[in-house]
Enzyme design. Structure first.
Site, PDB file in Angstrom:
ATOM      1  CD  GLU A  51      58.439  16.371 103.588  1.00 54.74           C
ATOM      2  OE1 GLU A  51      57.247  16.663 103.333  1.00 54.74           O
ATOM      3  OE2 GLU A  51      58.952  16.507 104.710  1.00 54.74           O
ATOM      4  CB  THR A  52      63.036  17.560  97.943  1.00 51.60           C
ATOM      5  OG1 THR A  52      62.767  18.734  98.709  1.00 51.60           O
ATOM      6  CG2 THR A  52      63.021  17.891  96.464  1.00 51.60           C
TER       7      THR A  52
END
Length: 127
Positions: A51-52
């Site tokens: 997700e980063t």
């Protein structure tokens, strides 16, 4: 990128190695910060890395003075365990819309073995 200080990315030791339009490469160590109790890379750490990568890539593509991106949905398949070393995540954009983006993220080890595959949908929001 002062916005990254004091964040989960900083806590997990995630480092952005490459950032371009529609592509992000980042690394994360497999160590006491990212392992689960049985000594393997924690699935949640892999998801946080994925997700980063998607979020950093998405933020790069929006008008940062007016917009931001937030995770809307993420899935992950954990393919292989890893006990130590480093993982490398490569994210590529699959869809770039006005209000959403979809990113494909593949996490591999140093020998290019697939550890995890993830797809992350981002919402583009006004700041």
């Amino acid at each position: 990128m002062e916005r990254l200080e004091g964040t989960l990315m900083n806590s997990l030791g995630i480092e952005i190695k490459e950032l371009s339009e529609g592509k992000v490469i980042a690394t994360m160590q497999v160590d006491e910060r990212t392992r689960q109790p049985f000594g393997l890379l924690h699935g949640g750490a892999s998801v946080a890395l994925a997700e980063t990568v998607a979020s950093v890539g998405g933020f790069y593509l929006v008008d940062q003075t007016k917009e931001a991106v937030v995770g809307l949905e993420i899935n992950a398949n954990h393919i292989r365990g890893k006990r130590s070393g480093q993982v490398i995540a490569e994210g590529t954009i699959l869809h770039r819309g006005r209000k959403t983006m979809v990113w494909d993220v593949k996490i591999r080890d140093e020998q290019d073995k697939l550890i995890c595959v993830s797809r992350c949908t981002l919402a583009v929001v006004s700041q």
